[in-house]
Design an enzyme around this catalytic site. Structure first.
Site: not given
Length: 347
Positions: A23-25, A77, A110, A149, A211-212, A235
């Protein structure tokens, strides 16, 4: 939903497809999710949704929740700080989404200032009693698994995730996602994958690493290097909607990651633009994701500058046409042993 059953359902899902669209805002809208689903993603999450917004029945908030017709399932989410609002939100989401709802995820990761200052998101890692109350309230209403999360910790240098995860498990969480940075790090520095492994060995429910993870190779490495059952890709999906399917093929079948050339990437960009035009009430987001598809292409900086000035759907299509023509010219020049031509606007 019974926690043991919920955890078993999630484990089976992760065994089949351990790579999840995170999930990404401001990113994972219906168009974005569909782009990834068409290329191998199974589980996909909504953008972060405010339980307070749902309590006030905001139409804008509900647009973040409801899946498009093409989407057979969705994980939603939620974020907030009031247990009673989580209970109401879970009930309302289940009623509106129906059988297509496969899980509820609670954001306690977040790090954004406007979220943390309200005691929401990663700030809940500093208030474990309230965090547990929120999970219990959500689980009491949920007919689907409830996941959470979190981050490595809240304060700089902290490593509270293992203990915090055990509290969430005791409260009924069916899975826990761990981002390997503290909240104070935001997205700077390097993610600590060892804390993901530690959390996975500290709880009995599935753990999702985060992460990464910028490529299919990164995703496969995290799955192999930790005891996590699944991996969130965030990302790493930018301009690369194939990454989840590629990661599965690499990790589970040993299939090398293919090269997605400019022709395939521009075709995907056209498809993505069409979905936004069809499903969303605005094209502004296209300015950002268009630039992601251009990474590594000839004259990318020039075309990025053009992309951020586009407004209408027709503007973006014309831009893609121009980029396609330019790429053909560049390929022809290189094949002939000549130097790259100037971008069309500078010729």
């Amino acid at each position: 939903m019974d926690q043991t059953l919920a955890a078993r359902v999630l484990r089976a899902r992760y065994e089949r497809m351990p790579f999840l669209l995170a999930p990404m805002a401001g990113v994972t809208d219906a168009a974005y999710r569909i782009m990834c689903r068409r290329r191998g993603a199974e589980s996909a999450f909504s953008e972060m949704v405010s339980v307070a917004g749902l309590a006030y029945a905001s139409n804008k908030t509900w647009r973040l929740v409801l899946p498009a017709d093409e989407e057979l399932e969705i994980c939603v989410q939620l974020f907030g700080s009031k247990p009673e609002q989580f209970a109401h939100a879970v009930s309302a989401v289940q009623e509106r989404v129906g059988e297509r709802l496969t899980c509820i995820d609670i954001n306690m990761a977040c790090p954004a200032r406007k979220v943390v200052t309200k005691g929401e998101g990663s700030a809940l890692m500093e208030n474990p009693d309230l965090a547990a109350s929120i999970v219990r309230a959500a689980v009491a209403e949920a007919a689907v698994p409830v996941t959470v999360k979190i981050r490595r910790g809240f304060a700089a240098g902290s490593r509270t995730a293992p203990g915090f995860a055990r509290i969430l498990e005791d409260a009924g969480a069916a899975a826990i996602a761990v981002h390997g940075r503290t909240a104070k790090q935001l997205y700077q520095g390097q993610a600590d994958w060892s804390v993901i492994d530690e959390v996975a060995r500290s709880v009995s429910v599935p753990v999702i690493g985060s992460g990464d993870v910028f490529s299919a190779g990164d995703a496969a490495r995290m799955l192999g290097a930790t005891a996590a059952s699944a991996v969130f890709v965030a990302r790493g999906t930018y301009g690369n909607p194939w990454v989840l399917g590629d990661a599965r093929a690499l990790a589970l079948e040993g299939i090398p990651v293919p090269v997605h050339g400019w022709q395939e990437r521009l075709a995907a960009l056209r498809e993505h633009l069409g979905l936004v035009h069809e499903l969303l009430p605005f094209m502004a987001r296209a300015r950002t994701f268009t630039t992601w598809y251009l990474k590594g292409m000839s004259h990318a900086a020039y075309w990025r500058g053009r992309a951020v000035r586009a407004t209408a759907y027709e503007d973006f299509l014309a831009l893609v046409d121009a980029i396609e023509d330019d790429m053909r010219s560049c390929d022809a020049a290189l094949a002939a042993g000549a130097s790259l031509p100037e971008p069309p606007g500078r010729a």
